[in-house]
Design an enzyme around this catalytic site. Structure first.
Site, PDB file in Angstrom:
ATOM      1  N   GLY A  50     -75.308  65.974-127.287  1.00 13.61           N
ATOM      2  CA  GLY A  50     -73.858  66.093-127.370  1.00 13.61           C
ATOM      3  C   GLY A  50     -73.215  65.454-126.159  1.00 13.61           C
ATOM      4  O   GLY A  50     -72.835  66.159-125.232  1.00 13.61           O
ATOM      5  N   THR A  74     -74.067  60.397-137.638  1.00 12.36           N
ATOM      6  CA  THR A  74     -74.029  60.840-136.249  1.00 12.36           C
ATOM      7  C   THR A  74     -74.636  62.220-136.156  1.00 12.36           C
ATOM      8  O   THR A  74     -74.132  63.166-136.766  1.00 12.36           O
ATOM      9  CB  THR A  74     -72.606  60.872-135.652  1.00 12.36           C
ATOM     10  OG1 THR A  74     -72.531  61.927-134.692  1.00 12.36           O
ATOM     11  CG2 THR A  74     -71.548  61.105-136.694  1.00 12.36           C
ATOM     12  N   GLN A  78     -84.823  66.443-131.014  1.00 12.19           N
ATOM     13  CA  GLN A  78     -83.724  66.894-131.871  1.00 12.19           C
ATOM     14  C   GLN A  78     -83.321  65.879-132.935  1.00 12.19           C
ATOM     15  O   GLN A  78     -82.612  66.208-133.879  1.00 12.19           O
ATOM     16  CB  GLN A  78     -82.475  67.211-131.028  1.00 12.19           C
ATOM     17  CG  GLN A  78     -82.666  68.334-130.047  1.00 12.19           C
ATOM     18  CD  GLN A  78     -81.564  68.374-129.019  1.00 12.19           C
ATOM     19  OE1 GLN A  78     -80.526  68.978-129.215  1.00 12.19           O
ATOM     20  NE2 GLN A  78     -81.773  67.692-127.897  1.00 12.19           N
ATOM     21  N   ASP A  94     -74.505  64.034-133.781  1.00 10.76           N
ATOM     22  CA  ASP A  94     -73.584  64.866-133.006  1.00 10.76           C
ATOM     23  C   ASP A  94     -72.470  65.494-133.837  1.00 10.76           C
ATOM     24  O   ASP A  94     -71.747  66.346-133.346  1.00 10.76           O
ATOM     25  CB  ASP A  94     -72.946  64.027-131.886  1.00 10.76           C
ATOM     26  CG  ASP A  94     -73.943  63.662-130.800  1.00 10.76           C
ATOM     27  OD1 ASP A  94     -75.019  64.282-130.752  1.00 10.76           O
ATOM     28  OD2 ASP A  94     -73.636  62.769-129.991  1.00 10.76           O
TER      29      ASP A  94
END
Lengths: 341, 341, 341, 341
Positions: free
Chosen positions: A170, A125, A273, A127
């Site tokens: 996010g 992940t 990103q 995040d």
């Protein structure tokens, strides 16, 4: 042993390093053979396989993406389910499965484990929102890209005396915003875990501006302003019933400008990103996780995933890893907030 | 409180982020004032100070180097010593001192603490060789730079079917070599902690070459071959009594070429590994350490240094941090070595 | 001589290198003195000055932004005008003015020259749309940033079998799209100079997809689809009369997805393209232009701007530089288009 | 037509973009077929071929190195020669040959052209020392890498008040030193074209140091000090008759330190300058050169090479391109030198 391998869910820098770490360890240290499934659970359900030998993983650890492809297919939907998966594993003569993916993938893996399928997981992940591991691969790369982008935004902000807003990834947690914001010296960091009013944001922005700085606001895509500051009706559809373009960054910028009178511009970093060459940190982490997934297979640690704790790689039951979203704790946010304004 | 601050020893990316983290926290959250000492202990002994307010630390966390300057001066030599340091601290009205530095700095800080000086330490070593902290700032940046350089070397190696040797930092420990080598997919990693013969190196190189790869050998500057493979007489002075130019990388390359017949070229990365913009990881770590050094001062945790454990920053007595060089453990080397050859 | 200097219009990487090149040459080779005007023509009209000696330009060539600040103020509006500018120049004892800016700035400079003000120009446009110079500084940096971002997008596109759309700068011309698209291997490049239908775009996208590639579409912000493909009513205001968020990239992505059935995602690179550390190419070009602006002053080449022709810096009358937007010629677009699809 | 292609001489970032540009143009716009020769002229002489279709060039323009491999083999030595080359070309049914390489390669290509072989050339030299083209691909990448490395060195120099010496590529010409030195703000640039005494270097270094700067000296590998400053006996072999390790950078650093008393450290950038991902500038240039090489073939422009003039690609007879090393002209050096000291 013959081991199946798949990558599932969103792209993350380091997936290929996991694959390479596992395949090299499995084939050169042990005598395992590998079968890749294409596009995640989809390939498993459809028995769509790819060769996966030492040759295929040559030099891939520095490549973004995944040579196996990925998708968000749920293995229990459509033709899927435990029986089908057992069938495909049998057809391919597989003794075990390594599933690389996020919360959803690991939940599916747990359900399959409970039904007797021999699975080991590798958490993924960008995040960084999985509770059972200190960090997930891809996160460091994402933070690095976001930080470099903000370094660039700041010089333009300085040149024009503008407030710059950077929207980072996010949806549910603010880790990327927290780390990149701290690294870039942000004057405000807005994350889903923290309710922050527009007044508070404006105060931080104004305070930085008054000290001669070009304010930098970092906002996680999942942050929402209180209903009073931005009615829900403004967030979703436009008057034609089409989804409104633009995320929270683009929506909050004019609100900040309106409130402070300071010219404000938003940039949404988006997909850059999560792609491209992984950072060295992520390559090392991902390689070690891939290697450790073979240890887990060797030790028949079915139903566990590999995880980073401090500097060590450990095996953790799926159950421990699931259900608890790793949010930014209040203490870490407060620490960062000391440097705002 | 009035707090003195100095940076000592070799440059490391993140020093300025530590300084900024401490000064911002000290001046905006608390009401501390700061005095900077120029060029490490030298500035303290010579009472050579720099202003250190919010203004001076503006935007510096992304800058390499240290705005305070640094040197390798020992505070107990020459005019130095406890009395002189107490004198200078009194003259500047200082209640505490924050010393940012490596093993040597922290050893001096411990000696001063034992003599009653109120000191808090922040560990700094690009080599990551301090035992009491999971990572030190600067290390991640160095690994990143070395990895990127190796990514470049590999394409040239591939184009020419050459073996490329990259010498990285690490006089006493092999952490940078281990991580950058693993990230770059090296076929051999040579570190001071591991005795490796030229035969073994040649075997790894040959094995990679035979599989059609351009072999990549990463060697830490502190690695030495066994006496039989490179007599000590060849390492030190040349026949004119001048120190021989060139490190282990340049010395081992012709030996590998001689042994394998494979054209081999060396590159010594040198000082580029310890300068320039710190990685986001290092900026976050350094900022947090700087902030935590103020907590340590507030809590009067004299004689302790701040350290990273997992994802938390803790305070650790100097004694715990000293004397134990954090070497690469056998298990980590063995893990990496599984991918060699 | 005493020379005034200002930077005007949008930020561009290299502005500080121009300033440094001029000031170092002027003060160390000659005996000129400099006065900086803050925030472009605004500072000139308001007599808002900044010191500008060797000290101020120390180490700035690698910094993005401009130490003088910039704005889009027109020197003929408000209190401005020739008399006011002559007055401020006289008050500061100035013999000449160096104006660094784009089309608008140079047009104003020409008007002032015609009125007898002694001005030399330095062309600045990230978009590279000035006819009288081969390249403008900032362009190479922007192309580099966009290319690196696309390299990242591609790995995600590949992992997910998606079409990725990247929107880059270029309101009136497609230079950044052309160069970054060619560097990144785009399957379609959409620029303001070329009318391209959605059918054509879909064909290129489909063709790449059918060959197993994840299609990459680069679109300049100023590109518009033909009215039939996207009615003007959809471009401007939303039904509440608010400007619609999202640029052409976000608008075209769903249209491509609709037409081809291929999942398509857009990323708008935005302000990160014009900030931050300039590329080496831009630093060299900007430094040389800054130095040459002093030659122009010394030679009293009023009403001229410095420009790059091949590898040489030349002086060109403002008139030559103005009025002709340097668009992407058909031949260059056709050349790039050979690689589409 | 069937076209053979080879890359010869040292690695340069952009080689793969040339290959891709040529093959894509040749196969999709025209109906040419391609045969790759492995490792330069060697593959041609030994009839060692590689398939070279659209498939092989997929996504390679951003990869350093060359998928064809390269070597420094002379096609007229050993089994080589015109007859052998005609024979291999006939065996492969080739109508033309595209040779990508530097001075030596182009000289061989000219000799073959004179003997009736149908060849088109693409110039390649990281050093930018070919007279007939404004820039060669690879040069911009090398300058960018060197500049970034110097940015890093400077922060360490500043932190320690040291003089940093960076040795860059350039055996015969100083273009990389000139551009990277100007971009990085060097205080001295030493190139083969310019005789510079140690006294002069020391003066520049001292002058920068006295102004509070950490001096940065950039030296091209081919620079030599006058005999009086460094006797030839010190340059070549050591007392054991072994080649002395260390280049001019490592040799001049202690001389500067001795002369000025300023601590001085050298870094040799070496092979990292010529490998890895090419800059966007180089990818565009290389792609265009590759595409233009097909135009040259189509137009039967045998005995010509493609070249950049201003912003255009032209065809130039080999004879024009050979024999004249493009050195740094006095005017460009003088321009740079204005900023020294």
């Amino acid at each position: 042993m013959r081991i199946g391998m798949l990558t599932s869910g969103g792209d993350a820098p380091g997936l290929n390093a996991v694959i390479r770490g596992a395949v090299l360890t499995g084939t050169t240290v042990h005598t395992h053979e590998f079968v890749g499934f294409k596009d995640g659970w989809k390939g498993l359900v459809e028995n769509d396989t790819l060769p996966l030998s030492r040759h295929e993983v040559k030099g891939i650890s520095k490549q973004g993406g995944t040579i196996l492809g990925t998708s968000r297919t749920n293995p229990f939907e459509g033709r899927g389910g435990v029986d089908r998966i057992n069938e495909v594993m049998a057809e391919n003569g597989l003794d075990a499965l390594i599933a690389i993916g996020g919360e959803g993938t690991l939940a599916a893996a747990k359900r399959l484990t409970d039904a007797g399928v021999k699975i080991v997981g590798v958490p993924k992940t960008v995040d960084n929102d999985l509770d059972a591991t200190d960090y997930t691969f891809g996160f460091d790369t994402a933070v690095g890209i976001a930080t470099e982008a903000m370094d660039r935004l700041r010089t333009t902000g300085d040149a024009h005396n503008r407030c710059m807003v950077a929207e980072v990834m996010g949806r549910h947690v603010g880790w990327i915003a927290l780390h990149s914001g701290m690294a870039a010296g942000a004057h405000a960091i807005l994350i889903p875990e923290q309710k922050t009013t527009l007044d508070q944001v404006a105060e931080w922005v104004q305070s930085a501006y008054d000290r001669g700085r070009a304010p930098l606001v970092v906002v996680a895509e999942g942050f929402t302003l209180p209903e009073d500051d931005e009615p829900h009706s403004e967030r979703g559809l436009d008057a034609f019933g089409r989804p409104r373009l633009g995320g929270i960054g683009e929506r909050i910028a004019p609100l900040i400008e309106e409130r402070t009178g300071i010219e404000t511009r938003a940039t949404t970093l988006g997909h850059i990103q999560r792609g491209g060459t992984p950072s060295a940190f992520d390559r090392v982490l991902a390689t070690r996780l891939g290697m450790a997934s073979i240890s887990a297979v060797n030790e028949q640690h079915w139903g566990r995933m590999v995880a980073l704790r401090g500097t060590e790689i450990v095996h953790v039951p799926f159950a421990e890893a699931l259900g608890k979203l790793k949010t930014v704790p209040q203490s870490r946010y407060d620490e960062a907030a000391l440097l705002f304004g």
